[in-house]
Design a protein around this motif. Structure first.
Motif, mmCIF file in Angstrom:
data_model
loop_
_atom_site.group_PDB
_atom_site.id
_atom_site.type_symbol
_atom_site.label_atom_id
_atom_site.label_comp_id
_atom_site.label_asym_id
_atom_site.label_seq_id
_atom_site.Cartn_x
_atom_site.Cartn_y
_atom_site.Cartn_z
ATOM 1 N N UNK A 125 20.681 87.972 32.200
ATOM 2 C CA UNK A 125 19.522 88.409 32.127
ATOM 3 C C UNK A 125 18.305 87.368 31.186
ATOM 4 N N UNK A 126 19.149 87.277 30.492
ATOM 5 C CA UNK A 126 18.573 86.420 29.632
ATOM 6 C C UNK A 126 18.382 84.761 29.907
ATOM 7 N N UNK A 127 19.126 84.190 30.269
ATOM 8 C CA UNK A 127 18.747 83.086 30.573
ATOM 9 C C UNK A 127 18.610 82.772 32.526
ATOM 10 N N UNK A 128 18.084 83.768 33.214
ATOM 11 C CA UNK A 128 17.440 84.179 34.286
ATOM 12 C C UNK A 128 16.068 83.955 33.632
ATOM 13 N N UNK A 129 15.639 84.964 32.603
ATOM 14 C CA UNK A 129 13.961 85.634 32.038
ATOM 15 C C UNK A 129 13.304 83.948 31.955
ATOM 16 N N UNK A 130 14.210 83.240 30.764
ATOM 17 C CA UNK A 130 13.195 81.676 30.741
ATOM 18 C C UNK A 130 13.435 80.488 32.271
ATOM 19 N N UNK A 131 14.357 80.934 32.764
ATOM 20 C CA UNK A 131 13.833 80.221 33.483
ATOM 21 C C UNK A 131 12.904 80.231 35.049
ATOM 22 N N UNK A 132 12.807 82.085 34.581
ATOM 23 C CA UNK A 132 12.160 81.339 35.561
ATOM 24 C C UNK A 132 10.512 81.764 34.742
ATOM 25 N N UNK A 133 10.104 81.666 33.114
ATOM 26 C CA UNK A 133 9.376 81.169 32.704
ATOM 27 C C UNK A 133 8.926 79.501 33.292
ATOM 28 N N UNK A 134 9.926 79.400 33.466
ATOM 29 C CA UNK A 134 9.582 77.431 34.145
ATOM 30 C C UNK A 134 8.768 76.702 33.217
ATOM 31 N N UNK A 135 7.600 76.490 34.210
ATOM 32 C CA UNK A 135 6.998 74.813 33.088
ATOM 33 C C UNK A 135 7.212 73.567 33.363
ATOM 34 N N UNK A 136 6.911 72.587 32.613
ATOM 35 C CA UNK A 136 7.362 71.159 32.855
ATOM 36 C C UNK A 136 8.406 71.030 31.442
ATOM 37 N N UNK A 137 8.832 69.724 31.586
ATOM 38 C CA UNK A 137 10.241 69.476 30.373
ATOM 39 C C UNK A 137 10.235 69.982 29.040
ATOM 40 N N UNK A 278 12.376 64.462 25.292
ATOM 41 C CA UNK A 278 10.730 64.488 25.928
ATOM 42 C C UNK A 278 10.699 62.945 26.287
ATOM 43 N N UNK A 279 11.264 62.024 25.111
ATOM 44 C CA UNK A 279 11.526 60.681 25.344
ATOM 45 C C UNK A 279 12.226 59.694 26.476
ATOM 46 N N UNK A 280 13.215 59.627 26.411
ATOM 47 C CA UNK A 280 14.152 59.668 27.544
ATOM 48 C C UNK A 280 15.053 59.843 28.302
ATOM 49 N N UNK A 281 14.628 61.280 28.406
ATOM 50 C CA UNK A 281 15.057 62.091 29.449
ATOM 51 C C UNK A 281 16.262 62.869 29.450
ATOM 52 N N UNK A 282 16.644 63.743 29.356
ATOM 53 C CA UNK A 282 17.412 65.041 29.365
ATOM 54 C C UNK A 282 19.157 64.481 29.413
#
Length: 420
Positions: A125-137, A278-282
């Protein structure tokens, strides 16, 4: 973009969830083997069985999470009930009413399944909650950083309490932390609720969509393969660390310091890894973390009795490398969900499979490493040279092999569009 304050309210629940994971996955094998004399092979079999049983229900829990998240208030109520069950299961597991070997193994199996189920539901639930908040990198990595940063401090707190204050205080603090985490989640950013018509449509789609839906995307398959191989490399040392400190280093009194500095270094490194992402990608940042982890863990093979300083340096370097494992994969997962077009409808399904992979790694580590050590002649508390050499190779050498395999895959898929 969400503020740091809002991200912190979301992330706070990560503290008690990581707090409980420390005793469950790190302390439990050594504690029950040492305190109650349970044989390693039998204990490893119980851990393998219960963790596999727990892992394979996570995808189903993910589907339930998607339904609950359509109305965040309903998801909060489910989280509240789950944390109550988690606190109860933890108390029953670490305060067994029996001591004989067979009844105690049965008690461990039953209470572990109950505790793992509650833990899994809350985590999904916690992981899915954060994933659903989404957004840019930047926003995705910020949410992951707060969740995992709080988690690291939860591990530090559990390390001190479990080793210094006993399981009674550990249980009490865990219960309070779980309640505080759910309260903070209720005051933090919420996913947008889904309209009744859209919810009914999503429920119908879920009923006709197989649980394997996330695996249909090539990006998710590649990310999961990488996550699994890298996860085994991390799970083996987590299972064996207390055995190594106790018998190879003969420095059990230093265990709180070693573990504390390891996780503290990871926590301090999280902001740096977020900036690097943020600089070189995940993907590239994750690869750098893997390389540093290999360089630190290969040094374990040269350690012997009393090598406290050398092991302390390894803990500092390995802890910093852990920060990449905590921030990059979660950032990549949210990106995979967004690129698959499953935003606001299937985050729970992805989270369920993600938790499945985490549990599978831990199950394989316990179910394979512990019996292998026993077969190679290692017995906890003894000083047989062959057994101690086996302990060093399984604890330090085997994870390096898996990390190198993950590093090769990471380099090979670094330009994959779904993993950017």
């Amino acid at each position: 973009m969400l503020t740091h304050s809002a991200s912190a309210r979301y992330g706070l629940l990560g503290l008690p969830l990581a707090f409980v994971a420390m005793p469950l996955y790190v302390v439990l094998p050594q504690h029950h083997a040492q305190a109650y004399g349970l044989p390693l092979a039998a204990l490893g079999a119980v851990l393998l069985f219960t963790r596999l049983a727990d892992a394979f229900i996570d995808p189903l829990l993910g589907r339930w999470a998607d339904r609950w998240l359509a109305q965040p208030q309903r998801a909060l109520m489910a989280a509240f009930m789950a944390v109550l069950a988690l606190a109860l299961g933890f108390v029953l597991l670490f305060h067994p009413p029996v001591r004989q070997t067979v009844p105690l193994l049965a008690w461990c199996a039953v209470t572990l399944i109950f505790t793992f189920l509650a833990y899994s539901l809350t985590s999904v639930l916690h992981l899915a909650w954060g994933t659903r908040l989404g957004g840019d990198v930047a926003q995705r990595s910020r949410l992951v950083a707060w969740r995992e940063g709080f988690g690291l401090f939860g591990v530090l707190l559990a390390n001190v309490l479990a080793t210094q204050a006993g399981m009674g205080w550990t249980s009490a603090v865990l219960t309070l932390g779980l309640m505080a985490g759910v309260w903070a989640l209720s005051k933090g950013p919420r996913p947008a609720p889904v309209t009744r018509a859209a919810s009914d449509q999503a429920s119908h789609a879920q009923a006709t969509t197989p649980l394997s839906q996330p695996w249909q995307g090539a990006g998710f398959r590649r990310l999961m393969a990488l996550f699994l191989v890298n996860g085994v490399a991390s799970a083996i040392p987590a299972t064996l660390v207390l055995f190594f400190i106790q018998d190879r280093l003969r420095a059990m009194d230093g265990a709180p310091l070693f573990l504390g500095l390891y996780f503290l270094m990871a926590a301090l490194g999280v902001p740096l890894w977020v900036r690097l992402i943020g600089r070189i990608g995940p993907m590239r940042a994750w690869a750098l973390g893997m390389l540093l982890s290999v360089l630190s863990f290969v040094s374990v093979l040269g350690l012997g009795e009393g090598d406290r300083v050398g092991y302390l340096v390894i803990c500092l370097a390995g802890g910093f490398a852990l920060g990449a494992d905590l921030t990059a994969p979660g950032t990549l997962l949210t990106g995979v969900v967004q690129r698959a077009g499953h935003t606001a409808q299937a985050e729970g399904a992805y989270a369920g499979w993600w938790q499945w992979a985490t549990k599978l790694n831990l199950a394989l580590a316990a179910g394979l490493a512990l019996p292998a050590l026993q077969a190679l002649g290692y017995t906890p508390g003894t000083q047989d040279p062959a057994g101690l050499n086996a302990l060093s190779w399984v604890y330090g050498g085997l994870p390096c092999l898996f990390k190198l395999l993950a590093l090769v895959a990471c380099w090979r898929w670094r330009h994959h569009p779904a993993l950017a």
